[in-house]
Design an enzyme around this catalytic site. Structure first.
Site, PDB file in Angstrom:
ATOM      1  N   GLY A 105       0.830  -1.205   0.000  1.00 43.76           N
ATOM      2  CA  GLY A 105       0.000   0.000   0.000  1.00 43.76           C
ATOM      3  C   GLY A 105       0.863   1.254   0.000  1.00 43.76           C
ATOM      4  O   GLY A 105       0.530   2.256  -0.652  1.00 43.76           O
ATOM      5  N   ARG A 133      -7.875  -2.850  -1.081  1.00 47.10           N
ATOM      6  CA  ARG A 133      -7.687  -1.710  -0.167  1.00 47.10           C
ATOM      7  C   ARG A 133      -8.180  -0.399  -0.791  1.00 47.10           C
ATOM      8  O   ARG A 133      -8.048  -0.178  -1.991  1.00 47.10           O
ATOM      9  CB  ARG A 133      -6.211  -1.615   0.238  1.00 47.10           C
ATOM     10  CG  ARG A 133      -5.792  -2.864   0.998  1.00 47.10           C
ATOM     11  CD  ARG A 133      -4.361  -2.819   1.424  1.00 47.10           C
ATOM     12  NE  ARG A 133      -4.109  -1.800   2.430  1.00 47.10           N
ATOM     13  CZ  ARG A 133      -2.896  -1.560   2.920  1.00 47.10           C
ATOM     14  NH1 ARG A 133      -1.855  -2.255   2.494  1.00 47.10           N
ATOM     15  NH2 ARG A 133      -2.733  -0.642   3.836  1.00 47.10           N
ATOM     16  N   ASP A 333       0.785  -0.172  13.053  1.00 44.67           N
ATOM     17  CA  ASP A 333       1.096  -1.515  12.567  1.00 44.67           C
ATOM     18  C   ASP A 333       1.331  -2.511  13.700  1.00 44.67           C
ATOM     19  O   ASP A 333       1.545  -3.698  13.454  1.00 44.67           O
ATOM     20  CB  ASP A 333       2.341  -1.467  11.670  1.00 44.67           C
ATOM     21  CG  ASP A 333       2.078  -0.653  10.411  1.00 44.67           C
ATOM     22  OD1 ASP A 333       0.913  -0.615   9.961  1.00 44.67           O
ATOM     23  OD2 ASP A 333       3.027  -0.032   9.887  1.00 44.67           O
ATOM     24  N   LYS A 360      -6.068  -2.358   6.440  1.00 40.75           N
ATOM     25  CA  LYS A 360      -4.644  -2.666   6.240  1.00 40.75           C
ATOM     26  C   LYS A 360      -4.533  -3.858   5.288  1.00 40.75           C
ATOM     27  O   LYS A 360      -5.458  -4.132   4.531  1.00 40.75           O
ATOM     28  CB  LYS A 360      -3.995  -2.942   7.604  1.00 40.75           C
ATOM     29  CG  LYS A 360      -3.894  -1.692   8.472  1.00 40.75           C
ATOM     30  CD  LYS A 360      -2.925  -0.707   7.854  1.00 40.75           C
ATOM     31  CE  LYS A 360      -2.904   0.604   8.587  1.00 40.75           C
ATOM     32  NZ  LYS A 360      -2.130   1.624   7.897  1.00 40.75           N
ATOM     33  N   ARG A 364      -7.498  -6.260   9.864  1.00 45.02           N
ATOM     34  CA  ARG A 364      -6.698  -6.767  10.986  1.00 45.02           C
ATOM     35  C   ARG A 364      -7.502  -6.884  12.279  1.00 45.02           C
ATOM     36  O   ARG A 364      -7.160  -7.695  13.133  1.00 45.02           O
ATOM     37  CB  ARG A 364      -5.483  -5.865  11.218  1.00 45.02           C
ATOM     38  CG  ARG A 364      -4.390  -6.145  10.236  1.00 45.02           C
ATOM     39  CD  ARG A 364      -3.093  -5.438  10.589  1.00 45.02           C
ATOM     40  NE  ARG A 364      -2.106  -5.771   9.574  1.00 45.02           N
ATOM     41  CZ  ARG A 364      -1.131  -4.969   9.177  1.00 45.02           C
ATOM     42  NH1 ARG A 364      -0.991  -3.778   9.710  1.00 45.02           N
ATOM     43  NH2 ARG A 364      -0.275  -5.361   8.258  1.00 45.02           N
TER      44      ARG A 364
HETATM   45  C1  S3P Z   1       3.212   3.872   6.313  1.00 40.49           C
HETATM   46  C2  S3P Z   1       2.101   4.435   6.913  1.00 40.49           C
HETATM   47  C3  S3P Z   1       1.083   3.656   7.618  1.00 40.49           C
HETATM   48  C4  S3P Z   1       1.563   2.222   7.912  1.00 40.49           C
HETATM   49  C5  S3P Z   1       2.289   1.580   6.755  1.00 40.49           C
HETATM   50  C6  S3P Z   1       3.493   2.425   6.354  1.00 40.49           C
HETATM   51  C7  S3P Z   1       4.169   4.763   5.611  1.00 40.49           C
HETATM   52  O1  S3P Z   1      -0.052   3.562   6.777  1.00 40.49           O
HETATM   53  O2  S3P Z   1       0.481   1.400   8.281  1.00 40.49           O
HETATM   54  O3  S3P Z   1       2.756   0.285   7.126  1.00 40.49           O
HETATM   55  O4  S3P Z   1       5.299   4.333   5.336  1.00 40.49           O
HETATM   56  O5  S3P Z   1       3.799   5.918   5.357  1.00 40.49           O
HETATM   57  P1  S3P Z   1      -1.189   4.705   6.791  1.00 40.49           P
HETATM   58  O6  S3P Z   1      -0.596   5.935   6.288  1.00 40.49           O
HETATM   59  O7  S3P Z   1      -2.255   4.177   5.861  1.00 40.49           O
HETATM   60  O8  S3P Z   1      -1.654   4.756   8.202  1.00 40.49           O
END
Ligand code: S3P
Length: 677
Positions: A105, A133, A333, A360, A364
């Site tokens: 993501g 997602r 996370d 996620k 989760r």
């Molecule tokens: C991340 C932001 C978080 C996290 C992902 C990594 C990043 O997601 O859950 O593992 O590197 O910016 P969200 O921005 O959707 O909260």
């Protein structure tokens, strides 16, 4: 969809984790995932070279690297150093193909931002988890900037993003606390004339801002009267040639699994080095300390703008706490592993405001709840809050469904380390997205994570089988059959030398030149062993030449020993075949076979094999070639071909492959039965 037209199923790898262990020692974990993605992306935006050390080589980050390459960025890797040759702001070009972002993501959302201010179209897709997602959270602000989207129902991947060369700077208040959305907008802002601003009400990880500063871009952070934070970037800067170096600290989200494992396994005492302790990432450690965990941050320092420390953790009796919703962004996370810690704490732990957990890599919140319940933990969800009742004894004994979610898989393998009965996860392959050496590292500290028990009923513990013999003796066929029958891992060590030979030949170099051979030997990795060119006759000849160099043999020795060691540790066991396995590589193997046959019988076999492949050669030249190879193998100064003193010798001149297999398999079975009765 027509079932037959679906893609072939991904191979799955169940894993089981057994209890009664303590984690002891010192270690570090792989590089931080968020920083690794950003190091590659920002490296692509400067004019100059960025050298990155400690980059996480997990599948997610590799997807980012591959996508940037498709957009015209040159990225290379040499040992542990990654080099990005930046194209500068505005310098990307259209990708010829769809960008496949795998499970990631972060790669998807950040890159969507990066390509928005360009007058070309980019297509994004990913695996089933990523395709489910929501992307609306980035589509909305990027549309305001000027991008157009064509996405699947529900704003999901696959999608096409048509960028614009007249992008508008926006002033955007984040409706969800998401570092990914913030970063997507700031990355777009780099190539938008004027000032792009985002406002966040709840602070999320700030690696993007830190890196913008480190790379010399004009970024301003300002606290507003209502407590929210405004972050602005000035786009389309005048760029000068400059080179950069980034040292990626270890990932606190990966360290979290080891830390909780040490807290819940009695007698554990663990030091995890070089962890990024950015305050916006360590909500879990704050929470664990509130729960009474013995955790100390030692040797605190700064590396490339990020605070780093070594973390010392000792087994602790934990007590329940309430985790406020406001802490979620700094430990988003970490809830799956916190839920595991809570299962062993005294009292009921309340985790509030977890709506973001539902979107996620899997839902989760549901995944954690089902897994906890399956393991005998009393847990419930009310709205977006999770309640977990702790107990000193957790039954475990369940198979947890991971839905290709790495953090669910790791969290419940940790649960198995402290529960009464082992915990199995249905598929551990997703762990490679963020923490490729997770189970090996845990096992090296005392854990017992392995593939579920071998299917062979009389093989209760892992065995290593060493098979040696001259060319065309049938040792490879035997090794493969034993591996399949006993569910053992298999390494054809001859293919390692072939891979060295192949690299030398295809580089236009000389296999009898030690420097050329060593250069190739140093760069061998497991993927080379699948190259179909390895079976070419001229590569076989080159292999026999390079394998006579003691330096080449010792360069490859560790690779082979490590393979045997790891497969035994994983509980599966292995078969290795070659020319010095029983004598040098695995002198402690449980079973050693030496398969031989007369030169004539072997030459006949090889001749037939070549004819079967449509290769016309005269018998005499096959015989002569084998004779030369035997001589080289038997006479070389180091590790000459000979049976180990305790090897079981099988002359296969008059036996077919099934008879050789039966003889060896019977011997293994008889020995296992005798030793286990
Ligand atoms: C991340 C932001 C978080 C996290 C992902 C990594 C990043 O997601 O859950 O593992 O590197 O910016 P969200 O921005 O959707 O909260």
């Amino acid at each position: 969809m027509d079932e037959d037209k679906k893609q072939p199923p991904r191979p799955i790898k169940p894993m089981v984790s057994k209890g009664g262990i303590a984690l002891k020692g010192e270690c570090t974990v792989a590089g931080d995932k968020s920083i690794s993605h950003r190091a590659l992306m920002f490296g692509s935006q400067v004019i100059g070279t960025t050298k990155i050390y400690g980059l996480l080589e997990g599948e997610d980050v590799l997807c980012t690297a591959e996508a940037l390459r498709s957009l015209g960025v040159t990225i290379s890797r040499e040992h542990d150093k990654w080099t990005v040759i930046g194209v500068g702001v505005g310098g990307l070009c259209e990708s010829l193909d769809v960008l496949d972002m795998g499970n990631s993501g972060t790669s998807t959302r950040l890159l969507m931002g990066l390509v928005t201010p360009y007058n070309f179209t980019t297509f994004f897709t990913g695996d089933d988890s990523l395709k489910s997602r929501p992307m609306a959270r980035v589509i909305t602000p990027l549309t305001q900037i000027g991008a157009q989207f064509q996405a699947r129902d529900g704003n999901r991947l696959p999608l096409a993003l048509k960028g614009t060369d007249t992008p508008l700077p926006i002033n955007y208040t984040l409706p969800v606390a998401s570092a990914q959305v913030k970063s997507a907008i700031l990355l777009a802002g780099l190539n938008i004339p004027g000032i792009t601003t985002i406002i966040e009400k709840e602070a999320t990880r700030d690696h993007t801002e830190n890196m913008l500063e480190y790379f010399g871009f004009n970024v301003q952070r300002q606290r507003l009267d209502d407590g929210s934070l405004s972050i602005s970037v000035t786009g389309q800067p005048h760029q000068k040639l400059a080179n950069y170096e980034i040292f990626v600290p270890a990932d606190p989200s990966s360290a979290a699994f080891l830390a909780v494992a040490a807290l819940i396994c009695p007698d554990s005492d663990l030091l995890i080095r070089n962890i990024c302790v950015n305050p916006l990432r360590i909500g879990l450690f704050t929470t664990l300390k509130e729960m009474g965990a013995k955790i100390e941050f030692l040797n605190e320092r700064k590396i490339a703008g990020e605070p780093v420390a070594d973390i010392h953790i000792k087994y602790s009796q934990l007590k329940a706490v309430t985790v406020p919703a406001s802490r979620a962004p700094s430990m988003i996370d970490e809830y799956p592993i916190l839920a595991v810690a809570a299962a062993f704490a005294k009292g009921e732990t309340k985790m509030l405001g977890l709506s973001e957990l539902r979107v996620k890599e899997s839902d989760r919140l549901n995944a954690v709840l089902s897994a906890l319940t399956a393991c005998g933990v009393s847990a419930r969800a009310e709205g977006d809050d999770l309640y977990v009742k702790g107990s000193p004894k957790i039954k475990g004994g369940a198979t947890v469904t991971t839905n290709f979610d790495h953090r669910i898989a790791m969290a419940f393998l940790v649960m198995g380390m402290a529960s009464t009965e082992p915990v199995t996860v249905d598929d551990a392959t997703a762990i490679a997205t963020s923490f490729p050496n997770f189970s090996d590292l845990c096992n090296s500290l005392g854990a017992r994570i392995s593939a579920p028990r071998p299917t062979h009923p009389s093989n209760p513990s892992p065995i290593v089988v060493a098979i040696d013999g001259p060319a065309a003796s049938g040792k490879g066929t035997l090794a493969r059959r034993l591996a399949e029958h006993l569910n053992l891992e298999y390494l054809d060590t001859g293919s390692l030398y072939r891979a060295v030979g192949m690299k030398v030949i295809y580089a236009g170099k000389d296999p009898s030149n030690l420097t050329d051979a060593m250069e190739a030997a140093r760069t061998i990795d497991i993927e080379d062993l699948a190259n179909p060119r390895l079976r070419q006759e001229r590569i076989g000849q080159a292999a026999s030449i390079v394998s006579a160099f003691p330096e080449v043999r010792s360069a490859l020795l560790e690779f082979q020993r490590e393979f045997a060691r790891k497969s035994a540790l994983s509980g599966r066991g292995a078969v290795l075949d070659g020319r010095d396995i029983g004598t040098v590589v695995c002198p402690d193997a449980n079973f050693k076979f030496f398969i031989t046959a007369t030169l004539f019988a072997r030459a006949k076999r090889r001749h037939k094999e070549l004819q079967g492949q449509g290769i016309e050669v005269v018998f005499d030249s096959v015989l002569e070639d084998l004779r030369e190879r035997d001589e080289r193998d038997e006479k070389r100064a180091i590790a000459p071909l000979r049976p180990a003193d305790d090897a079981y010798i099988i002359d296969s001149s008059k036996l077919d492959a099934s008879e050789v297999f039966k003889k060896s398999n019977d011997l293994i079975n008889k020995t296992i039965k005798n030793t286990s009765s």
